[in-house]
Design an enzyme around this catalytic site. Structure first.
Site, short mmCIF file in Angstrom:
data_model
loop_
_atom_site.label_atom_id
_atom_site.label_comp_id
_atom_site.label_asym_id
_atom_site.label_seq_id
_atom_site.Cartn_x
_atom_site.Cartn_y
_atom_site.Cartn_z
N ASN A 10 0.86 -1.19 0.00
CA ASN A 10 0.00 0.00 0.00
C ASN A 10 0.90 1.24 0.00
OD1 ASN A 10 -1.88 1.99 0.44
ND2 ASN A 10 -2.36 1.37 2.55
N LYS A 12 0.00 4.23 -0.26
CA LYS A 12 -0.70 5.39 0.35
C LYS A 12 -0.51 6.64 -0.51
CE LYS A 12 0.19 3.33 4.82
NZ LYS A 12 -0.03 3.44 6.23
N HIS A 97 -9.63 0.64 4.80
CA HIS A 97 -8.34 0.88 5.45
C HIS A 97 -8.55 1.80 6.66
CE1 HIS A 97 -4.26 2.25 6.21
NE2 HIS A 97 -3.88 1.13 5.60
N GLU A 99 -6.97 4.24 7.81
CA GLU A 99 -6.82 5.69 7.59
C GLU A 99 -8.10 6.27 7.00
OE1 GLU A 99 -3.16 5.27 5.48
OE2 GLU A 99 -2.16 4.77 7.36
N GLU A 169 -5.30 -5.30 10.69
CA GLU A 169 -4.34 -4.20 10.83
C GLU A 169 -4.65 -3.40 12.10
OE1 GLU A 169 -2.39 -3.01 6.96
OE2 GLU A 169 -4.32 -1.99 6.95
N GLY A 175 2.27 2.21 10.64
CA GLY A 175 3.17 3.34 10.47
C GLY A 175 3.89 3.76 11.74
N SER A 215 3.46 -2.13 10.38
CA SER A 215 4.90 -2.08 10.61
C SER A 215 5.62 -3.39 10.26
CB SER A 215 5.22 -1.65 12.05
OG SER A 215 4.75 -0.33 12.26
#
Ligand code: PEP
Length: 259
Positions: A10, A12, A97, A99, A169, A175, A215
């Site tokens: 991904n 992003k 996702h 985010e 996730e 991140g 991560s």
């Protein structure tokens, strides 16, 4: 049941046209082996899908998009439809996702609509679920993940359900440089499979691929992939370096055991 390992990259909102193309070219060159026993997909930003797709076309790496509209077409400024994506050669899409859920306010209901739209349009889906740090600290991580999943699967037929990849996730691992422990990942994957079993049945649930994201780096991928029930990974930061991403792909081909 044997499940084919899956690795997604991904990107992003990263890269520009030149660096995205260079990354795609490096991945295409280095992964010419079409017989590798895993599915690899990259998810570049929308504006670069076409150029990245061209560069990957002779490789075994599939093209994915990071999102899609829940609507087929119409007056929705800024949205991108499933049909537009398939037109560009996109075959996979991320749905839900964290985010988008947490920073852009996507509800469970919208995620379910996007999931249905993607599958009905012939796209393959990585459905993302995961709890925040606060939810984990307050002891309700499993309930949160189960609710996200139940909402997404509620109206999904068995035929569609068996095709999806679910990405666990944990939001606190995305991140941050702090990956879930192998034990946490295994436990969460077991819970996810249990939700799928109660929604459908154990035969169907045992065929669904569940991957870990948060991560992942070359240094921790093998340990996490060695856990039973972890079928691969969704990779953010480390997917921006061809060498790191490919080394995570290799870890998936070596280390995954179905369970
Ligand atoms: C992600 O965005 O899905 C992700 C897992 O990111 P990272 O690998 O950077 O934690």
């Amino acid at each position: 049941m044997t499940r084919r390992p899956f690795i997604g990259g991904n990107w992003k909102m990263n890269t520009d046209l030149a660096s995205g193309a260079a990354l795609a070219q490096a991945l295409a060159t280095e992964s010419a082996d079409r017989s590798a026993p895993l599915d690899v997909v990259v998810f570049p930003p929308f504006p670069y899908l076409q150029s990245v797709g061209r560069l990957l076309s002779a490789s075994a790496i599939a093209l994915g998009a990071q999102d899609l509209s829940s609507e087929a077409n119409g007056a929705l400024t800024g949205e991108v439809s499933a049909e537009m994506l398939t037109d560009l050669g996109v075959t996979w899409v991320l749905v839900g996702h964290s985010e988008r859920r947490h920073r852009l306010g996507e509800s469970d209901a919208l995620v379910a609509e996007k999931l249905a739209m993607a599958l009905e349009s012939g796209l393959s889906v990585v459905l993302c679920v995961g709890e925040t740090l606060e939810q984990r600290k307050s002891g309700c991580a499993h309930e949160v993940v189960a609710k996200q999943l139940e909402s997404a699967l509620q109206r999904l037929s068995a035929d569609f359900a068996r095709e999806i990849v679910i990405a666990y996730e944990p939001v606190w691992a995305i991140g941050t440089g702090v990956a879930a422990t192998a034990d946490d990942a295994r436990e969460a994957h077991q819970e996810i499979r249990a939700v799928a079993t109660s929604r459908y049945d154990s035969k169907l649930a045992s065929g669904i691929r569940i991957v870990y994201g948060g991560s992942l780096v070359p240094g921790n991928a093998r340990t996490i992939f060695a856990e039973p029930g972890v079928d691969g990974g969704l990779v953010g930061g480390a997917s921006l370096k061809a060498g790191d991403f490919l080394s995570i792909c290799s870890a998936a081909t070596i280390g995954i055991t179905a369970g």
